[in-house]
Design a protein around this motif. Structure first.
Motif, PDB file in Angstrom:
ATOM      1  N   ALA A   1       0.837  -1.207   0.000  1.00  0.00           N
ATOM      2  CA  ALA A   1       0.000   0.000   0.000  1.00  0.00           C
ATOM      3  C   ALA A   1       0.872   1.257   0.000  1.00  0.00           C
ATOM      4  CB  ALA A   1      -0.917  -0.004   1.225  1.00  0.00           C
ATOM      5  N   ARG A   2       1.855   1.272   0.867  1.00  0.00           N
ATOM      6  CA  ARG A   2       2.712   2.470   0.968  1.00  0.00           C
ATOM      7  C   ARG A   2       3.478   2.707  -0.328  1.00  0.00           C
ATOM      8  NH1 ARG A   2       3.471   6.785   0.991  1.00  0.00           N
ATOM      9  NH2 ARG A   2       5.368   7.867   1.612  1.00  0.00           N
ATOM     10  N   LEU A   3       4.049   1.637  -0.887  1.00  0.00           N
ATOM     11  CA  LEU A   3       4.875   1.793  -2.084  1.00  0.00           C
ATOM     12  C   LEU A   3       4.030   2.180  -3.302  1.00  0.00           C
ATOM     13  CD1 LEU A   3       7.353  -1.201  -1.554  1.00  0.00           C
ATOM     14  CD2 LEU A   3       7.763   1.244  -1.167  1.00  0.00           C
ATOM     15  N   ARG A   4       2.737   1.858  -3.254  1.00  0.00           N
ATOM     16  CA  ARG A   4       1.852   2.230  -4.358  1.00  0.00           C
ATOM     17  C   ARG A   4       1.039   3.487  -4.042  1.00  0.00           C
ATOM     18  NH1 ARG A   4       0.386  -2.387  -8.054  1.00  0.00           N
ATOM     19  NH2 ARG A   4       2.096  -3.836  -7.772  1.00  0.00           N
ATOM     20  N   GLY A   5       1.237   4.033  -2.868  1.00  0.00           N
ATOM     21  CA  GLY A   5       0.531   5.264  -2.505  1.00  0.00           C
ATOM     22  C   GLY A   5      -0.961   5.075  -2.308  1.00  0.00           C
ATOM     23  N   LEU A   6      -1.342   3.882  -1.813  1.00  0.00           N
ATOM     24  CA  LEU A   6      -2.764   3.588  -1.610  1.00  0.00           C
ATOM     25  C   LEU A   6      -3.115   3.605  -0.123  1.00  0.00           C
ATOM     26  CD1 LEU A   6      -3.123   0.578  -4.073  1.00  0.00           C
ATOM     27  CD2 LEU A   6      -4.244   2.810  -4.295  1.00  0.00           C
ATOM     28  N   PRO A   7      -4.263   4.132   0.224  1.00  0.00           N
ATOM     29  CA  PRO A   7      -4.707   4.023   1.621  1.00  0.00           C
ATOM     30  C   PRO A   7      -5.055   2.578   1.964  1.00  0.00           C
ATOM     31  CG  PRO A   7      -6.436   5.001   0.281  1.00  0.00           C
ATOM     32  CD  PRO A   7      -5.239   4.843  -0.620  1.00  0.00           C
ATOM     33  N   ILE A   8      -4.860   2.234   3.222  1.00  0.00           N
ATOM     34  CA  ILE A   8      -5.152   0.862   3.666  1.00  0.00           C
ATOM     35  C   ILE A   8      -5.734   0.911   5.068  1.00  0.00           C
ATOM     36  CG2 ILE A   8      -2.744   0.561   4.450  1.00  0.00           C
ATOM     37  CD1 ILE A   8      -3.033  -2.443   3.745  1.00  0.00           C
ATOM     38  N   VAL A   9      -6.686   0.034   5.313  1.00  0.00           N
ATOM     39  CA  VAL A   9      -7.258  -0.092   6.650  1.00  0.00           C
ATOM     40  C   VAL A   9      -6.971  -1.514   7.136  1.00  0.00           C
ATOM     41  CG1 VAL A   9      -9.293   0.109   8.096  1.00  0.00           C
ATOM     42  CG2 VAL A   9      -9.104   1.510   6.023  1.00  0.00           C
ATOM     43  N   HIS A  10      -6.161  -1.609   8.192  1.00  0.00           N
ATOM     44  CA  HIS A  10      -5.801  -2.904   8.760  1.00  0.00           C
ATOM     45  C   HIS A  10      -6.816  -3.318   9.816  1.00  0.00           C
ATOM     46  CE1 HIS A  10      -1.727  -2.956   7.012  1.00  0.00           C
ATOM     47  NE2 HIS A  10      -1.715  -1.660   7.242  1.00  0.00           N
ATOM     48  N   GLY A  11      -7.067  -4.615   9.885  1.00  0.00           N
ATOM     49  CA  GLY A  11      -7.934  -5.130  10.946  1.00  0.00           C
ATOM     50  C   GLY A  11      -7.356  -6.408  11.524  1.00  0.00           C
ATOM     51  N   SER A  12      -7.567  -6.623  12.808  1.00  0.00           N
ATOM     52  CA  SER A  12      -7.153  -7.862  13.473  1.00  0.00           C
ATOM     53  C   SER A  12      -8.151  -8.157  14.582  1.00  0.00           C
ATOM     54  CB  SER A  12      -5.761  -7.720  14.103  1.00  0.00           C
ATOM     55  OG  SER A  12      -4.781  -7.528  13.122  1.00  0.00           O
TER      56      SER A  12
END
Lengths: 91, 232
Positions: free
Chosen positions: B112-123
């Motif tokens: 996500a970071r290297l492609r400049g995309l937002p990401i929402v992590h869940g656990s």
């Protein structure tokens, strides 16, 4: 009065299942961990390595991550709450 | 809503997240998973029925969302996200990382970071869960919070167990964070204390992924294996 340490689920096996531990006479986060180790052997190794707090563990004093304060030297006061937040993987 | 979301893992978190996004009117869902439905999944993986046991989770998810009559275009991509197939998320506007293992979580964070995309992590595990939203423009990121993959074996939901509603809440929160773009927000749920905490996480200057001198500038497959536990 004492500092209140919130123990995350993965570490409760070390505290007899207790989700909170009260630690007295601690001036810093480092002191808190030392006293936790005395009461609950093995805790220190789960939290620290030779470089400091393990990379997948976060320790908060109140709402502040100690990495943005004074790290293990971060001062703690009676009644303050310390939270240990490990990475979790389930989904 | 002309939004494309990629959902990595359509299990306990991905199922409620996908349903929430589809019902919110997301235009397209890229669904990524390599698993089959097990009976032990049914208490938390809310898109599956008894008759789905043994089926591909992707097939069962697509069927379930279509039965609901939703207009969202569904784009199933069979397989696990790996360093070799990161392009599987191409074309999305936001990633929802709903996987059940550290390697995929860190890989998704880096992709996500290297492609400049937002990401929402869940656990989610046992009685606790977290959701954390990361901007595509930079930190704070998952590696600001957890620097590297923990050593040794992990206890996943199949071993440690998880309370079904915890997954439902966290998956729904992931969808909410994706739609509201509340980046830098870490939400923690403690189901034993009925406590939901919201923290704003600052970016960490020394972060290997988004810090001032990042050392992760490409996807290296060797990075996504757990390091061995230290001898004591």
């Amino acid at each position: 009065m004492a500092v209140i340490v919130r123990i995350p689920t993965p570490l409760r096996s070390l505290t007899g299942g207790n989700e909170e531990v009260h630690v007295e006479e601690a001036g810093t986060v480092s002191d808190v961990i030392d006293r936790l180790e005395v009461k609950h052997a093995g805790m220190k190794d789960r939290l620290l390595d030779d470089k400091g707090v393990r990379k997948f563990i976060n320790i908060y004093v109140g709402e502040e991550d100690i990495r943005f304060l004074d790290g293990l030297r971060t001062a703690v006061k009676d009644g303050e709450q310390i939270s240990i937040v490990p990475a979790i993987a389930g989904g | 809503m002309g939004l494309t979301a990629a959902v990595i893992g359509v299990g306990g978190l991905g199922a409620p997240a996908s349903l929430a996004l589809a019902r919110a009117g997301v235009e397209r869902l890229i669904l990524i998973d390599d698993d089959v439905v097990d009976r032990s999944n049914l208490h938390r993986q809310i898109l599956f029925r008894d008759a789905d046991v043994g089926r591909s989770k992707l097939d069962a998810t697509v069927d379930s969302l279509r039965r609901a009559g939703l207009k969202t275009h569904l784009d199933p991509r069979p397989g696990r996200l790996t360093p070799a197939n990161a392009a599987v998320i191409d074309g999305c506007d936001v990633i929802l990382e709903c996987s059940d293992n550290y390697a995929t979580k860190f890989l998704a964070a880096d992709v996500a970071r290297l492609r400049g995309l937002p990401i929402v992590h869940g656990s989610a595990i046992r009685f606790i869960g977290t959701a954390f939203a990361v901007s595509g423009a930079g930190g704070p990121c998952y590696r600001c919070l957890f620097e590297d993959i923990p050593p040794g074996a992990q206890a996943g939901c199949d071993v440690a167990g998880v309370v079904g509603p915890i997954c439902g809440v966290i998956g729904a929160l992931q969808a909410h964070l994706a739609l509201t773009a509340a980046y830098g927000t870490l939400i923690s749920l403690d189901g034993l204390r009925d406590e939901l905490r919201v923290r704003s996480i600052p970016a960490r200057a020394g972060c290997a992924l988004c810090g001032s001198s990042p050392t992760i500038d490409a996807i290296d497959a060797a990075r996504y294996h757990p390091v061995e536990a230290e001898e004591n």
